[in-house]
Design a protein around this motif. Structure first.
Motif, PDB file in Angstrom:
ATOM      1  N   ALA A 192     -23.539   6.406  30.240  1.00  0.00           N
ATOM      2  CA  ALA A 192     -23.270   5.772  29.229  1.00  0.00           C
ATOM      3  C   ALA A 192     -21.578   5.163  29.673  1.00  0.00           C
ATOM      4  N   GLY A 193     -21.353   3.998  29.107  1.00  0.00           N
ATOM      5  CA  GLY A 193     -20.121   3.607  29.404  1.00  0.00           C
ATOM      6  C   GLY A 193     -19.880   2.199  28.838  1.00  0.00           C
ATOM      7  N   GLY A 194     -18.835   1.541  29.299  1.00  0.00           N
ATOM      8  CA  GLY A 194     -18.882   0.184  28.492  1.00  0.00           C
ATOM      9  C   GLY A 194     -17.734  -0.460  29.177  1.00  0.00           C
ATOM     10  N   MET A 195     -17.151  -1.703  28.486  1.00  0.00           N
ATOM     11  CA  MET A 195     -16.408  -2.603  28.786  1.00  0.00           C
ATOM     12  C   MET A 195     -15.082  -3.018  27.586  1.00  0.00           C
ATOM     13  N   TYR A 196     -13.843  -2.654  27.658  1.00  0.00           N
ATOM     14  CA  TYR A 196     -12.776  -3.125  27.090  1.00  0.00           C
ATOM     15  C   TYR A 196     -12.870  -4.506  27.080  1.00  0.00           C
ATOM     16  N   VAL A 197     -12.676  -5.445  26.088  1.00  0.00           N
ATOM     17  CA  VAL A 197     -12.334  -6.705  26.112  1.00  0.00           C
ATOM     18  C   VAL A 197     -11.269  -7.237  25.287  1.00  0.00           C
ATOM     19  N   ASP A 198     -10.507  -7.876  25.594  1.00  0.00           N
ATOM     20  CA  ASP A 198      -9.277  -8.198  24.782  1.00  0.00           C
ATOM     21  C   ASP A 198      -8.747  -9.763  24.927  1.00  0.00           C
ATOM     22  N   ASP A 199      -7.890 -10.205  23.953  1.00  0.00           N
ATOM     23  CA  ASP A 199      -7.302 -11.553  24.063  1.00  0.00           C
ATOM     24  C   ASP A 199      -8.428 -12.551  24.442  1.00  0.00           C
ATOM     25  N   VAL A 200      -9.475 -12.689  23.291  1.00  0.00           N
ATOM     26  CA  VAL A 200     -10.402 -13.556  23.532  1.00  0.00           C
ATOM     27  C   VAL A 200      -9.779 -14.994  23.100  1.00  0.00           C
ATOM     28  N   GLU A 201     -10.077 -16.090  23.815  1.00  0.00           N
ATOM     29  CA  GLU A 201      -9.890 -17.184  23.435  1.00  0.00           C
ATOM     30  C   GLU A 201     -10.832 -18.616  23.881  1.00  0.00           C
ATOM     31  N   VAL A 202     -10.942 -19.224  22.808  1.00  0.00           N
ATOM     32  CA  VAL A 202     -11.669 -20.595  23.154  1.00  0.00           C
ATOM     33  C   VAL A 202     -10.875 -21.950  22.733  1.00  0.00           C
ATOM     34  N   THR A 203     -10.983 -22.678  23.802  1.00  0.00           N
ATOM     35  CA  THR A 203     -10.239 -23.738  23.622  1.00  0.00           C
ATOM     36  C   THR A 203     -11.011 -24.969  24.042  1.00  0.00           C
ATOM     37  N   LEU A 204     -10.503 -26.308  23.694  1.00  0.00           N
ATOM     38  CA  LEU A 204     -11.073 -27.429  24.144  1.00  0.00           C
ATOM     39  C   LEU A 204     -10.748 -27.472  25.596  1.00  0.00           C
ATOM     40  N   VAL A 205     -11.746 -28.188  26.191  1.00  0.00           N
ATOM     41  CA  VAL A 205     -11.303 -28.200  27.930  1.00  0.00           C
ATOM     42  C   VAL A 205      -9.859 -29.379  27.939  1.00  0.00           C
ATOM     43  N   PRO A 206      -9.031 -28.798  28.573  1.00  0.00           N
ATOM     44  CA  PRO A 206      -7.930 -29.729  28.919  1.00  0.00           C
ATOM     45  C   PRO A 206      -8.035 -30.693  29.936  1.00  0.00           C
ATOM     46  N   THR A 207      -7.301 -31.686  29.789  1.00  0.00           N
ATOM     47  CA  THR A 207      -7.019 -32.559  31.321  1.00  0.00           C
ATOM     48  C   THR A 207      -6.665 -32.045  32.252  1.00  0.00           C
ATOM     49  N   CYS A 208      -5.563 -30.992  32.115  1.00  0.00           N
ATOM     50  CA  CYS A 208      -4.938 -30.470  33.302  1.00  0.00           C
ATOM     51  C   CYS A 208      -4.863 -28.696  32.912  1.00  0.00           C
ATOM     52  N   PHE A 209      -5.374 -28.021  33.770  1.00  0.00           N
ATOM     53  CA  PHE A 209      -5.425 -26.765  33.708  1.00  0.00           C
ATOM     54  C   PHE A 209      -4.193 -25.962  34.066  1.00  0.00           C
ATOM     55  N   SER A 210      -3.762 -25.067  33.119  1.00  0.00           N
ATOM     56  CA  SER A 210      -2.644 -24.109  33.682  1.00  0.00           C
ATOM     57  C   SER A 210      -3.219 -23.212  34.968  1.00  0.00           C
ATOM     58  N   PRO A 211      -2.086 -22.694  35.861  1.00  0.00           N
ATOM     59  CA  PRO A 211      -2.634 -21.687  36.638  1.00  0.00           C
ATOM     60  C   PRO A 211      -2.521 -20.209  36.141  1.00  0.00           C
ATOM     61  N   ASP A 212      -2.897 -19.168  36.705  1.00  0.00           N
ATOM     62  CA  ASP A 212      -2.994 -17.983  36.296  1.00  0.00           C
ATOM     63  C   ASP A 212      -2.475 -17.119  37.231  1.00  0.00           C
ATOM     64  N   ASN A 213      -2.512 -15.684  36.815  1.00  0.00           N
ATOM     65  CA  ASN A 213      -2.415 -14.590  37.887  1.00  0.00           C
ATOM     66  C   ASN A 213      -0.971 -14.800  38.895  1.00  0.00           C
ATOM     67  N   LEU A 214      -0.051 -14.922  38.020  1.00  0.00           N
ATOM     68  CA  LEU A 214       1.280 -15.183  38.780  1.00  0.00           C
ATOM     69  C   LEU A 214       1.898 -14.021  39.295  1.00  0.00           C
ATOM     70  N   SER A 215       2.509 -13.827  40.382  1.00  0.00           N
ATOM     71  CA  SER A 215       2.965 -12.594  40.975  1.00  0.00           C
ATOM     72  C   SER A 215       4.159 -13.162  42.074  1.00  0.00           C
TER      73      SER A 215
END
Length: 276
Positions: A192-215
């Motif tokens: 048995a097991g599972g997945m934790y899911v957080d910060d669910v977002e649904v948005t309209l497709v933008p014309t310009c996408f923001s980057p992610d995973n900055l380090s």
């Protein structure tokens, strides 16, 4: 009670109430689960439709054992709350179903994103899995499954959070208005097991996408900044950096033509923020 001028009773005991859910939601939609406890609405986010399938037994909504709420910071991407999509791949199969509220917008013009992680490091296959898809009707589990079209399977054996992002039109061209998450398997053939899911977002497709995973890789007077462009085919970015707490408009802004940039001339032992 007002008995006379200047003569009123003490306040009554409180009685709580909750307004009914709207017939439809308009994008953008976001849920971070922070307003819930393990007993809030029992185990169902407000206005979501949830089912738990235990062999052939179906329980719904507040009567279902799962999905449940994660209630510690270790199981949340931010804050202390998340939703736990439990499953069991033993002889008696157990699956969790969570359908977001009805969204009136055309979902083929939307972007779905959330953060996810395994509840434990998987030591056998299959790893933790959540199927992401869209359904046209979710009033019963039978109608959900009959109208459900999967668009992705998210797999993880990691206990650190990763981000899932999908432009819906890349995988779906139907007319459904319910985004559905299904926890389908645990760890190994009987686990048995599972997945934790957080910060669910649904948005309209933008014309310009923001980057992610900055380090940032820091040194004494310089730093190597990197980021990922999960969506879109961008080849140019502006990078803003400055001492922590500085408004972006007051930061130093440099152009970049690849997803990394080295900034120099920094003050040693100083905290900095950067944006892309």
């Amino acid at each position: 009670t007002i008995c006379s001028v200047g003569d009123t009773s003490a306040w009554s005991n409180a009685r709580s109430f909750t307004t009914i859910c709207p017939e439809a939601y308009t994008l953008p939609f976001a849920e971070n689960f922070e307003s819930y406890t393990t007993t809030s609405g029992n185990r169902k986010p407000d206005c979501w439709t949830c089912y738990y399938l235990n062999g052939t037994t179906i329980t719904e909504g507040t009567g279902a054992s799962y999905p449940s709420f994660g209630t510690t910071a270790a199981n949340a991407h931010a804050g202390i709350r998340s939703i736990y999509m439990y499953s069991d791949n033993a002889t008696t199969k157990k699956y969790s179903f969570a359908a977001l509220p009805y969204i009136v917008n055309d979902l083929t013009k939307s972007v779905i994103s959330f953060w996810y992680k395994s509840n434990a490091t998987a030591t056998a296959t299959p790893n933790r899995k959540v199927v992401v898809g869209i359904a046209e009707e979710v009033s019963t589990l039978d109608t959900l499954m009959a109208t459900f079209q999967p668009i992705d399977t998210v797999i993880s054996s990691a206990t650190t959070f990763s981000k899932y992002t999908r432009i819906v039109s890349e995988k779906y061209n139907g007319k459904g208005h319910y985004i559905v998450l299904i926890g389908i398997e645990g760890n190994g053939t009987t686990g048995a097991g599972g997945m934790y899911v957080d910060d669910v977002e649904v948005t309209l497709v933008p014309t310009c996408f923001s980057p992610d995973n900055l380090s940032a890789q820091m040194y004494d007077t310089e730093a190597q900044l990197t980021w990922e462009q999960l969506l879109g085919n961008n080849t140019a970015w502006d990078v803003a950096y400055g001492p922590t707490g500085t408004e972006v408009s007051q930061m130093t802004i440099l152009p970049a033509t690849e997803n990394k940039l080295t900034v120099t001339g920094l003050n040693a032992g100083t905290a900095y923020d950067f944006y892309v």
